[in-house]
Design an enzyme around this catalytic site. Structure first.
Site, mmCIF file in Angstrom:
data_model
loop_
_atom_site.group_PDB
_atom_site.id
_atom_site.type_symbol
_atom_site.label_atom_id
_atom_site.label_comp_id
_atom_site.label_asym_id
_atom_site.label_seq_id
_atom_site.Cartn_x
_atom_site.Cartn_y
_atom_site.Cartn_z
ATOM 1 N N GLU A 204 -7.279 3.665 12.842
ATOM 2 C CA GLU A 204 -6.240 3.282 13.790
ATOM 3 C C GLU A 204 -6.009 4.430 14.761
ATOM 4 O O GLU A 204 -6.733 5.424 14.743
ATOM 5 C CB GLU A 204 -4.967 2.931 13.032
ATOM 6 C CG GLU A 204 -4.469 4.074 12.142
ATOM 7 C CD GLU A 204 -3.255 3.710 11.318
ATOM 8 O OE1 GLU A 204 -2.133 3.937 11.821
ATOM 9 O OE2 GLU A 204 -3.423 3.217 10.178
ATOM 10 N N ASP B 90 0.850 -1.182 0.000
ATOM 11 C CA ASP B 90 0.000 0.000 0.000
ATOM 12 C C ASP B 90 0.889 1.237 0.000
ATOM 13 O O ASP B 90 1.976 1.231 0.574
ATOM 14 C CB ASP B 90 -0.980 0.006 1.167
ATOM 15 C CG ASP B 90 -0.319 -0.056 2.532
ATOM 16 O OD1 ASP B 90 0.040 1.011 3.067
ATOM 17 O OD2 ASP B 90 -0.168 -1.166 3.081
ATOM 18 N N ASP C 195 -9.191 2.893 6.572
ATOM 19 C CA ASP C 195 -8.031 2.793 7.460
ATOM 20 C C ASP C 195 -8.394 3.508 8.754
ATOM 21 O O ASP C 195 -8.509 4.733 8.796
ATOM 22 C CB ASP C 195 -6.828 3.445 6.780
ATOM 23 C CG ASP C 195 -5.603 3.531 7.683
ATOM 24 O OD1 ASP C 195 -5.664 3.086 8.840
ATOM 25 O OD2 ASP C 195 -4.575 4.074 7.228
#
Length: 249
Positions: free
Chosen positions: A135, A44, A133
């Site tokens: 986090e 990525d 994503d």
């Protein structure tokens, strides 16, 4: 995920302590995980990698890539087109991901921004489903869960997912760590049945304990550096299964 360079255009690498502890002296693990030979290898990237040499990445074994498209409700990766279209031109299966900042705007607003700016999907066998994503907060270590309660975080993710599904026809893949998920959502099991998991754990042998609810991973980010630009990933299946996953079949 791969970092950007400036605030709101830069991603400071912030992972759970359990993940960070798996690095050696601050250096990423160099070993390829056991069993990797039977699984498609990918990576990525974000603006940190700038213009990527995609033919070289493919020659080094890349079969798929996720490209950062957006962050929050305003940022767009300035290298997105070179990375997203270039990887497809080199014959890689590719998809786009969004870096969530749940304290900045609603899940619905960020999903709409993402889909408008590269986070779409088509059943052509070359486009991976959009990815979220989510986090630890890289901009404020004192508010690692973005100041949201666990129930509000679950609601934010549901809103993001619902809008992505409405706009693209696919539920997003969820990228996270077990530590973040269990800390910031309270170990929610609300997503495992219809969201593929992209788990981050830097280790050369196993993806380890998964976030609550999931019994298997679809993608595993096993290192933040290696032979491919950006972070190193595996798909949990064969290349033909990866193509089926991209098609949504």
């Amino acid at each position: 995920m791969a970092r950007d360079r400036k605030p709101f255009r830069r991603r400071a690498r912030v992972l759970a302590a359990s993940v960070a502890a798996l690095t050696v002296g601050g250096t990423a693990l160099a070993e390829t995980p056991a069993g990797a030979a039977s699984r498609p290898k990918g990576h990525d990237v974000s603006s940190h990698q700038k213009n990527v040499d995609w033919q070289r990445a493919k020659s080094r074994g890349a079969r798929f890539v996720y490209v950062k498209a957006t962050e929050s409700h305003t940022y767009r990766n300035p290298y997105f087109r070179q990375q997203y279209d270039g990887s497809r031109g080199a014959g890689l299966i590719r998809g786009a991901y969004h870096f969530a900042l749940p304290n900045k705007s609603s899940g619905k607003a960020q999903a709409a921004h993402f889909v408008r700016n590269g986070g779409g999907w088509t059943a052509d066998g070359w486009t991976l489903p959009p990815a979220l994503d989510i986090e630890y907060n890289p901009y404020d270590k004192d508010h690692k869960c973005y100041g949201l309660t666990r129930s509000r975080m679950v609601g934010w993710i549901k809103a993001f997912s619902g809008e992505v599904k409405r706009l693209t026809g696919r539920r997003p893949v969820i990228y996270t760590t077990a530590h973040w998920w269990n800390t910031c959502t309270g170990g929610s099991r609300a997503f495992a049945s219809d969201h593929a998991l992209w788990v981050a754990r830097y280790n050369s042998t196993s993806a380890g304990t998964l976030p609550a609810g999931w019994s298997m991973w679809t993608f595993w980010q096993y290192d933040n550096g290696g032979s491919l630009p950006g972070d190193q990933n595996l798909f949990n299946g064969s290349l033909s299964q990866l193509r089926k996953f991209a098609r949504g079949t």
